[in-house]
Enzyme design. Structure first.
Site, PDB file in Angstrom:
ATOM      1  N   GLU A 112      36.470  42.697  44.388  1.00  0.00           N
ATOM      2  CA  GLU A 112      36.439  43.491  43.144  1.00  0.00           C
ATOM      3  C   GLU A 112      37.865  43.528  42.610  1.00  0.00           C
ATOM      4  O   GLU A 112      38.606  44.494  42.777  1.00  0.00           O
ATOM      5  CB  GLU A 112      35.914  44.911  43.409  1.00  0.00           C
ATOM      6  CG  GLU A 112      35.665  45.669  42.106  1.00  0.00           C
ATOM      7  CD  GLU A 112      35.129  47.075  42.312  1.00  0.00           C
ATOM      8  OE1 GLU A 112      34.970  47.488  43.472  1.00  0.00           O
ATOM      9  OE2 GLU A 112      34.888  47.771  41.294  1.00  0.00           O
ATOM     10  N   HIS A 165      31.346  45.395  49.249  1.00  0.00           N
ATOM     11  CA  HIS A 165      32.170  45.277  48.045  1.00  0.00           C
ATOM     12  C   HIS A 165      33.068  44.069  48.313  1.00  0.00           C
ATOM     13  O   HIS A 165      33.824  44.069  49.293  1.00  0.00           O
ATOM     14  CB  HIS A 165      33.033  46.517  47.857  1.00  0.00           C
ATOM     15  CG  HIS A 165      32.288  47.720  47.341  1.00  0.00           C
ATOM     16  ND1 HIS A 165      31.288  48.333  48.061  1.00  0.00           N
ATOM     17  CD2 HIS A 165      32.409  48.417  46.177  1.00  0.00           C
ATOM     18  CE1 HIS A 165      30.818  49.361  47.345  1.00  0.00           C
ATOM     19  NE2 HIS A 165      31.479  49.430  46.218  1.00  0.00           N
ATOM     20  N   HIS A 215      26.780  54.897  44.257  1.00  0.00           N
ATOM     21  CA  HIS A 215      27.571  55.775  45.150  1.00  0.00           C
ATOM     22  C   HIS A 215      27.084  57.204  44.951  1.00  0.00           C
ATOM     23  O   HIS A 215      27.552  57.917  44.071  1.00  0.00           O
ATOM     24  CB  HIS A 215      29.064  55.673  44.831  1.00  0.00           C
ATOM     25  CG  HIS A 215      29.643  54.327  45.123  1.00  0.00           C
ATOM     26  ND1 HIS A 215      30.344  54.039  46.272  1.00  0.00           N
ATOM     27  CD2 HIS A 215      29.588  53.178  44.422  1.00  0.00           C
ATOM     28  CE1 HIS A 215      30.709  52.770  46.271  1.00  0.00           C
ATOM     29  NE2 HIS A 215      30.260  52.217  45.156  1.00  0.00           N
ATOM     30  N   GLN A 255      35.516  52.979  52.312  1.00  0.00           N
ATOM     31  CA  GLN A 255      36.229  52.979  51.019  1.00  0.00           C
ATOM     32  C   GLN A 255      37.732  52.692  51.152  1.00  0.00           C
ATOM     33  O   GLN A 255      38.312  51.960  50.369  1.00  0.00           O
ATOM     34  CB  GLN A 255      36.031  54.330  50.323  1.00  0.00           C
ATOM     35  CG  GLN A 255      36.865  54.559  49.072  1.00  0.00           C
ATOM     36  CD  GLN A 255      36.389  53.749  47.879  1.00  0.00           C
ATOM     37  OE1 GLN A 255      35.402  54.093  47.233  1.00  0.00           O
ATOM     38  NE2 GLN A 255      37.082  52.654  47.577  1.00  0.00           N
ATOM     39  N   HIS A 283      23.058  49.040  43.688  1.00  0.00           N
ATOM     40  CA  HIS A 283      24.437  49.405  44.053  1.00  0.00           C
ATOM     41  C   HIS A 283      24.823  50.730  43.408  1.00  0.00           C
ATOM     42  O   HIS A 283      25.008  50.814  42.197  1.00  0.00           O
ATOM     43  CB  HIS A 283      25.406  48.298  43.598  1.00  0.00           C
ATOM     44  CG  HIS A 283      26.808  48.516  44.057  1.00  0.00           C
ATOM     45  ND1 HIS A 283      27.465  47.634  44.894  1.00  0.00           N
ATOM     46  CD2 HIS A 283      27.700  49.504  43.818  1.00  0.00           C
ATOM     47  CE1 HIS A 283      28.681  48.079  45.144  1.00  0.00           C
ATOM     48  NE2 HIS A 283      28.849  49.221  44.493  1.00  0.00           N
ATOM     49  N   ASP A 339      26.252  51.466  39.962  1.00  0.00           N
ATOM     50  CA  ASP A 339      27.515  51.745  40.654  1.00  0.00           C
ATOM     51  C   ASP A 339      27.952  53.217  40.548  1.00  0.00           C
ATOM     52  O   ASP A 339      28.093  53.892  41.555  1.00  0.00           O
ATOM     53  CB  ASP A 339      28.639  50.819  40.150  1.00  0.00           C
ATOM     54  CG  ASP A 339      29.755  50.627  41.184  1.00  0.00           C
ATOM     55  OD1 ASP A 339      29.665  51.221  42.276  1.00  0.00           O
ATOM     56  OD2 ASP A 339      30.705  49.877  40.906  1.00  0.00           O
TER      57      ASP A 339
HETATM   58 FE   FE2 Z   1      30.692  50.331  44.325  1.00  0.00          FE
END
Ligand code: FE2
Length: 444
Positions: free
Chosen positions: A213, A210, A59, A152, A57, A309
């Site tokens: 979270e 996701h 970005h 996102q 995971h 992440d």
């Molecule tokens: Fe993430």
């Protein structure tokens, strides 16, 4: 004639050191003693040799943007998302590419050769998608990248979100992403999950969302994601990232949820560095840790991987893309330091992570591509405790990164002593006994 012969390698979970022969970019033999001949020989003297680290995971469109346009002062997920939306219009293809390539050099140097990255598809230009597709191609010789279409700002919350996601998949993005807890309502979150899984099913793609979270115990999108995974028969192909709300859920509810998750074949990804940093931010004291219930998920039969992440971005100011740092943090925050749990921490950044990504031909086995990492450590405990130098990183049978052995000395008066940070001298009987007990889980 082998191309490479690695002598005296400790493999995770194995009692005795082995020799590893490499030929034509693949592991050709793994035996107690291999006498060659080989073009090159490397005696690693009992060092741990692991498969490459797999970051499940990440970005890759955001790293190394720390401070642009400003720092995240509150340390919350929501301020991070706000900051990212301020930065997005300023992004250029050149800057995204340069930062991604720089970060990938860090990854390779740390032995992370497989990365699943999310890429934001709520920018109507899909600029980052185009750049990262190019970067994936450009770096394919050295690192494997899976791209996940990540809405996102919300799939349904973003005008034209569904079309943008489809366009990203059409361009060659591999995995379907989502963010149900960021949609406007719980119902909208559920709708987004069903739509996304149907898209994935119809295209034969993997899913990584996701999910929840949040510290809100009522954020229960995992329930619907599990249900849809089961209904569509997508077990083993769907991953739920973060699941931090599970930390705060009622135990009774979780006791029903865990078996359903196991039955569906859904997999989970925990991001210890980011979860411990971002969660619990709305608490006074006591402050929740916010990590999902990893030991309980594993106990229930749900596969769990760790992800990094972020590295130096709107959400997290630290990091060097070191998956051992991730596992180290996981061991602390999840209280997973039992004898059998320590090797499991290592698996969550290697084999368990590879399973989430549906990797084929991964691992140090005869016939697989010869990718591996030689660590300046003897076993899983030492690797996690010391986060040691990656002495050699092999890719397709060639060394593509190296770090000199780290040595410390102390000068106490006339006495100069080497410091190894090991409990007992390597290769001493005392050390070997401890190592074997630790690997087999017989110490308490
Ligand atoms: Fe993430």
């Amino acid at each position: 004639m082998f191309d490479y012969l690695i002598k005296n390698a400790n493999l995770p979970g194995q009692k005795n050191a082995v020799d590893i022969a490499i030929k034509d970019g693949c592991f050709a033999a793994i035996e107690q003693t291999i006498n060659g001949p080989a073009k090159k020989e490397l005696d690693v003297s009992g060092c741990l040799v692991t498969p490459p680290f797999v970051d499940s995971h990440f970005h890759l469109d955001a790293p190394l943007t720390l401070g642009m346009p400003r720092h995240n002062q509150s340390g919350t997920l929501l301020e991070g998302i706000q900051l990212w939306s301020e930065l997005k219009p300023e992004l250029t293809a050149k800057a995204i590419r340069q930062r991604a390539l720089k970060l990938l050099n860090w990854s390779i140097a740390k032995g992370t050769l497989v990365i699943r990255t999310h890429v934001d598809i709520t920018d109507p230009s899909l600029l980052a998608v185009d750049v990262l597709l190019e970067v994936r191609k450009e770096m394919a010789e050295w690192v494997d990248i899976q791209l996940t279409a990540f809405p996102q700002d919300g799939l349904l919350r973003t005008p034209g979100g569904k079309e943008l996601l489809i366009r990203a998949l059409d361009k060659g993005v591999d995995v379907v992403g989502g963010i149900p807890h960021f949609e406007r309502t719980m119902q909208e979150g559920s709708k987004s999950i069903s739509w996304l899984l149907e898209i994935a099913e119809s295209r034969g793609l993997l899913v990584d969302m996701h999910c929840d979270e949040s510290d809100d115990p009522h954020s229960r999108h995992i329930e619907h994601l599990t249900f849809e995974t089961q209904r569509m028969g997508l077990g083993g192909r769907v991953a739920a990232s973060h699941l931090t709300s599970m930390h705060s859920m009622d135990d009774y509810y979780v006791s029903k949820l865990l078996p359903l998750m196991a039955e569906s074949g859904i997999q989970a990804i925990c991001n210890p560095l980011i979860n411990i940093h971002l969660q619990g931010r709305h608490d006074s004291y006591p402050k929740r840790r916010g990590l999902t219930r990893v030991p309980e998920l594993l106990e229930s039969g749900v596969n769990v991987a760790f992800g990094h992440d972020c590295v130096m971005d709107p959400w997290y100011p630290m990091g060097s893309h070191d998956m051992l740092e991730v596992a180290h943090m996981g061991g602390h925050c999840l209280q997973m330091m039992g004898a059998t749990q320590i090797p499991t921490l290592l698996k969550m950044v290697t084999t368990r992570s590879a399973e989430v990504l549906n990797l084929k031909g991964y691992g140090i086995e005869v016939g697989n591509q010869a990718d591996c990492v030689v660590l300046q450590a003897a076993d899983a405990l030492e690797a996690l405790r010391l986060k040691p130098a990656r002495l050699y990183v092999f890719r397709k049978g060639k060394i593509i990164a190296s770090t000199p052995q780290v040595k410390s000395t102390v000068q106490l008066g006339n006495s100069v002593q080497e410091v190894t940070f090991q409990q007992a001298d390597l290769n001493s009987n005392e050390y070997l006994d401890f190592h074997n007990q630790q690997e087999t889980g017989t110490i308490s």
